[in-house]
Scaffold this motif. Structure first.
Motif, PDB file in Angstrom:
ATOM      1  N   THR A  19       0.833  -1.208   0.000  1.00 41.98           N
ATOM      2  CA  THR A  19       0.000   0.000   0.000  1.00 41.98           C
ATOM      3  C   THR A  19       0.865   1.255   0.000  1.00 41.98           C
ATOM      4  OG1 THR A  19      -1.717  -1.216   1.185  1.00 41.98           O
ATOM      5  CG2 THR A  19      -1.906   1.168   1.159  1.00 41.98           C
ATOM      6  N   THR A  20       2.005   1.204   0.678  1.00 41.95           N
ATOM      7  CA  THR A  20       2.944   2.331   0.633  1.00 41.95           C
ATOM      8  C   THR A  20       3.393   2.581  -0.795  1.00 41.95           C
ATOM      9  OG1 THR A  20       3.733   1.835   2.869  1.00 41.95           O
ATOM     10  CG2 THR A  20       5.172   3.189   1.480  1.00 41.95           C
ATOM     11  N   LEU A  21       3.729   1.513  -1.503  1.00 41.98           N
ATOM     12  CA  LEU A  21       4.150   1.668  -2.906  1.00 41.98           C
ATOM     13  C   LEU A  21       2.999   2.192  -3.758  1.00 41.98           C
ATOM     14  CD1 LEU A  21       6.207   1.307  -5.165  1.00 41.98           C
ATOM     15  CD2 LEU A  21       5.400  -1.061  -5.422  1.00 41.98           C
ATOM     16  N   LEU A  22       1.814   1.651  -3.532  1.00 35.77           N
ATOM     17  CA  LEU A  22       0.665   2.100  -4.319  1.00 35.77           C
ATOM     18  C   LEU A  22       0.415   3.598  -4.103  1.00 35.77           C
ATOM     19  CD1 LEU A  22      -1.680   1.465  -6.179  1.00 35.77           C
ATOM     20  CD2 LEU A  22      -2.984   0.675  -4.196  1.00 35.77           C
ATOM     21  N   ASN A  23       0.520   4.027  -2.869  1.00 38.17           N
ATOM     22  CA  ASN A  23       0.332   5.456  -2.603  1.00 38.17           C
ATOM     23  C   ASN A  23       1.400   6.304  -3.290  1.00 38.17           C
ATOM     24  OD1 ASN A  23      -2.046   5.477  -1.118  1.00 38.17           O
ATOM     25  ND2 ASN A  23      -0.991   4.967   0.783  1.00 38.17           N
ATOM     26  N   ARG A  24       2.626   5.820  -3.347  1.00 31.81           N
ATOM     27  CA  ARG A  24       3.674   6.554  -4.068  1.00 31.81           C
ATOM     28  C   ARG A  24       3.310   6.660  -5.549  1.00 31.81           C
ATOM     29  NH1 ARG A  24       8.538   7.593  -1.972  1.00 31.81           N
ATOM     30  NH2 ARG A  24       9.381   7.670  -4.081  1.00 31.81           N
ATOM     31  N   ILE A  25       2.857   5.554  -6.118  1.00 31.35           N
ATOM     32  CA  ILE A  25       2.510   5.564  -7.545  1.00 31.35           C
ATOM     33  C   ILE A  25       1.386   6.560  -7.811  1.00 31.35           C
ATOM     34  CG2 ILE A  25       1.509   4.186  -9.414  1.00 31.35           C
ATOM     35  CD1 ILE A  25       2.920   1.732  -8.173  1.00 31.35           C
ATOM     36  N   LEU A  26       0.416   6.598  -6.925  1.00 31.12           N
ATOM     37  CA  LEU A  26      -0.768   7.421  -7.174  1.00 31.12           C
ATOM     38  C   LEU A  26      -0.538   8.903  -6.898  1.00 31.12           C
ATOM     39  CD1 LEU A  26      -3.622   5.156  -5.765  1.00 31.12           C
ATOM     40  CD2 LEU A  26      -2.744   5.316  -8.091  1.00 31.12           C
ATOM     41  N   THR A  27       0.453   9.224  -6.088  1.00 29.51           N
ATOM     42  CA  THR A  27       0.636  10.625  -5.707  1.00 29.51           C
ATOM     43  C   THR A  27       1.794  11.300  -6.432  1.00 29.51           C
ATOM     44  OG1 THR A  27       1.961   9.904  -3.805  1.00 29.51           O
ATOM     45  CG2 THR A  27      -0.371  10.328  -3.418  1.00 29.51           C
ATOM     46  N   GLU A  28       2.653  10.548  -7.124  1.00 26.56           N
ATOM     47  CA  GLU A  28       3.768  11.191  -7.826  1.00 26.56           C
ATOM     48  C   GLU A  28       3.269  11.888  -9.084  1.00 26.56           C
ATOM     49  OE1 GLU A  28       7.399   9.276  -8.449  1.00 26.56           O
ATOM     50  OE2 GLU A  28       7.792   9.077  -6.286  1.00 26.56           O
ATOM     51  N   ASP A  29       4.022  12.875  -9.520  1.00 27.78           N
ATOM     52  CA  ASP A  29       3.614  13.707 -10.654  1.00 27.78           C
ATOM     53  C   ASP A  29       4.075  13.048 -11.962  1.00 27.78           C
ATOM     54  OD1 ASP A  29       2.741  15.718 -12.259  1.00 27.78           O
ATOM     55  OD2 ASP A  29       4.423  17.059 -11.848  1.00 27.78           O
ATOM     56  N   HIS A  30       3.286  12.090 -12.448  1.00 25.84           N
ATOM     57  CA  HIS A  30       3.665  11.380 -13.671  1.00 25.84           C
ATOM     58  C   HIS A  30       2.659  11.608 -14.799  1.00 25.84           C
ATOM     59  CE1 HIS A  30       0.706   8.895 -11.875  1.00 25.84           C
ATOM     60  NE2 HIS A  30       1.524   8.428 -10.956  1.00 25.84           N
ATOM     61  N   GLY A  31       1.579  12.305 -14.487  1.00 25.14           N
ATOM     62  CA  GLY A  31       0.608  12.662 -15.518  1.00 25.14           C
ATOM     63  C   GLY A  31      -0.287  11.531 -15.970  1.00 25.14           C
ATOM     64  N   LYS A  32      -0.200  10.385 -15.302  1.00 21.45           N
ATOM     65  CA  LYS A  32      -1.035   9.251 -15.703  1.00 21.45           C
ATOM     66  C   LYS A  32      -2.187   9.053 -14.724  1.00 21.45           C
ATOM     67  CE  LYS A  32       2.308   6.559 -18.310  1.00 21.45           C
ATOM     68  NZ  LYS A  32       2.915   5.238 -18.516  1.00 21.45           N
ATOM     69  N   LYS A  33      -3.248   8.467 -15.229  1.00 23.87           N
ATOM     70  CA  LYS A  33      -4.393   8.165 -14.379  1.00 23.87           C
ATOM     71  C   LYS A  33      -4.592   6.650 -14.342  1.00 23.87           C
ATOM     72  CE  LYS A  33      -9.228   9.439 -13.628  1.00 23.87           C
ATOM     73  NZ  LYS A  33      -8.979   9.768 -12.218  1.00 23.87           N
ATOM     74  N   PHE A  34      -4.754   6.141 -13.134  1.00 27.57           N
ATOM     75  CA  PHE A  34      -4.852   4.699 -12.971  1.00 27.57           C
ATOM     76  C   PHE A  34      -6.242   4.298 -12.476  1.00 27.57           C
ATOM     77  CE2 PHE A  34      -0.404   5.802 -12.268  1.00 27.57           C
ATOM     78  CZ  PHE A  34       0.239   4.913 -13.112  1.00 27.57           C
ATOM     79  N   ASP A  89      -5.199   5.408 -17.929  1.00 27.06           N
ATOM     80  CA  ASP A  89      -4.069   4.986 -18.768  1.00 27.06           C
ATOM     81  C   ASP A  89      -3.617   3.560 -18.473  1.00 27.06           C
ATOM     82  OD1 ASP A  89      -3.595   7.657 -20.007  1.00 27.06           O
ATOM     83  OD2 ASP A  89      -3.230   8.206 -17.922  1.00 27.06           O
ATOM     84  N   ALA A  90      -3.833   3.117 -17.251  1.00 22.79           N
ATOM     85  CA  ALA A  90      -3.331   1.793 -16.863  1.00 22.79           C
ATOM     86  C   ALA A  90      -4.131   1.287 -15.665  1.00 22.79           C
ATOM     87  CB  ALA A  90      -1.850   1.870 -16.512  1.00 22.79           C
ATOM     88  N   ILE A  91      -3.992   0.000 -15.402  1.00 28.06           N
ATOM     89  CA  ILE A  91      -4.690  -0.635 -14.276  1.00 28.06           C
ATOM     90  C   ILE A  91      -3.651  -1.204 -13.319  1.00 28.06           C
ATOM     91  CG2 ILE A  91      -6.263  -2.494 -13.586  1.00 28.06           C
ATOM     92  CD1 ILE A  91      -7.514  -2.280 -16.415  1.00 28.06           C
ATOM     93  N   ILE A  92      -3.879  -1.003 -12.027  1.00 28.86           N
ATOM     94  CA  ILE A  92      -3.047  -1.625 -10.997  1.00 28.86           C
ATOM     95  C   ILE A  92      -3.927  -2.552 -10.176  1.00 28.86           C
ATOM     96  CG2 ILE A  92      -1.596  -1.242  -8.970  1.00 28.86           C
ATOM     97  CD1 ILE A  92      -0.953   1.537 -10.115  1.00 28.86           C
ATOM     98  N   VAL A  93      -3.498  -3.784 -10.010  1.00 30.98           N
ATOM     99  CA  VAL A  93      -4.216  -4.748  -9.177  1.00 30.98           C
ATOM    100  C   VAL A  93      -3.366  -5.027  -7.954  1.00 30.98           C
ATOM    101  CG1 VAL A  93      -5.270  -7.032  -9.031  1.00 30.98           C
ATOM    102  CG2 VAL A  93      -5.256  -5.808 -11.222  1.00 30.98           C
TER     103      VAL A  93
END
Length: 320
Positions: A19-34, A89-93
């Motif tokens: 969940t820590t990693l998922l939160n990093r992915i979702l909050t970083e400024d990469h311009g993508k929507k998951f 743009d992408a899916i995370i499971v």
């Protein structure tokens, strides 16, 4: 040919840091929507509340483990998402900490509709530098998660000595010498090194699991691991809760694989988010309770040989 949506399967044993990693992915400024699909072990969903991405759509599956009873739910959610292509743009499971990634990955190859619309980009496995060697002795799921990984994050490197870190890395490499390995503290990995890497290698998986593409491939969890979900309506007193949870961790810690919770402390407008792995506890005040949101305190323990009545009475005695 239409472009397929990339899917990242995020796995790792209980408490490793998914969940820590998922939160990093979702909050970083990469311009993508998951679009995010979260599967949780236990009937009281907490993980969805621990994800901080405000804009992402979170789909929770709390009725069983994604690799066993709710794979049909996964296919239905994916089918629903495909009808809304263009909105992400992408899916995370994110799987449960007890999931075998093989049946999850298999979904993207044996279900025709899912396979036509999506592409399994990578299985990313988070491992816990402090506890992994113990889990490799008693939790076959932990070994399967490493064996199946295309990318491995060796997390919590700050909690071990350099010698211990070398031993853990060697243990990982003995299971999977092929995956990209990143060492991290609190999953501080370059997100670009994890996503859209086209890293999933079907040939390698067929080498280790020749029946991977055959329908009916299945596995069963160790039956001795169970989840206990507890709720106290309203607030708890931090002066009672902190000593109690510390005692629980010290006395029952070896049997508690994972603990987590969201607490309403009296006279505190913000939610307290609590995380634990064995005897190591962490917690912090998070966002404010929203207007109209029910103030209640929830805890989940996942482990072996846990005394539910004792935990329930102890938690209820912390009520404010």
């Amino acid at each position: 040919m239409s472009e397929k949506i990339p899917v990242t399967v995020l796995t790792g044993y209980l408490g490793a840091g998914k969940t820590t990693l998922l939160n990093r992915i979702l909050t970083e400024d990469h311009g993508k929507k998951f679009a995010v699909i979260v599967n949780e072990f236990g009937e009281a969903g907490i993980d969805g509340d621990l994800i901080v991405g405000a804009d992402e759509e979170i789909f929770e599956m709390n009725n069983g483990c994604i690799c066993c009873t709710v794979r049909g739910d996964l296919i239905r959610i994916l089918d629903g998402l495909m009808k809304r292509k263009g909105k992400f743009d992408a899916i995370i499971v994110e799987t449960t900490g007890l999931a075998d990634p093989a049946p999850v990955a298999q979904t993207f190859f044996v279900d025709q509709d899912v396979g036509d619309a999506t592409r399994l980009d990578a299985v990313v496995t988070v491992t816990d530098a402090k506890w992994l060697k113990d889990r490799l002795k008693d939790a076959p799921e932990a070994k399967n998660q490493i064996a199946f990984a295309d990318v491995i994050i060796l997390n919590k490197t700050d909690l071990v000595t350099p010698e211990e870190l070398g031993e853990v890395e060697a243990a990982i490499r003995a299971i999977n010498p092929y995956a990209k390995l990143h060492k991290a503290e609190r999953c501080d990995v370059d997100i670009a090194a994890l996503l859209d890497r086209n890293a999933f290698d079907l040939d390698r998986i067929l080498d280790i699991e020749p029946d991977f593409l055959e329908a009916g491939h299945h596995h069963h969890h160790a039956e001795d691991v169970r989840s206990i979900s507890l709720t106290v309506p309203g607030d708890v007193d931090p002066e009672k809760f902190m000593p109690w949870i510390n005692d629980i961790a010290q006395i029952q810690g070896p049997n508690i694989l994972r603990s987590k919770g969201i607490l309403a402390f009296k006279n505190e407008p913000r939610r307290f988010v609590f995380q634990g792995v064995h005897m190591i506890l962490d917690g912090d005040l998070q966002r404010d309770w929203k207007d109209g949101e029910t103030r209640e305190s929830r805890l989940v323990f996942i482990g072996r040989g846990l005394n539910e009545n004792e935990l329930r009475k102890g938690f209820e005695a912390c009520a404010a």
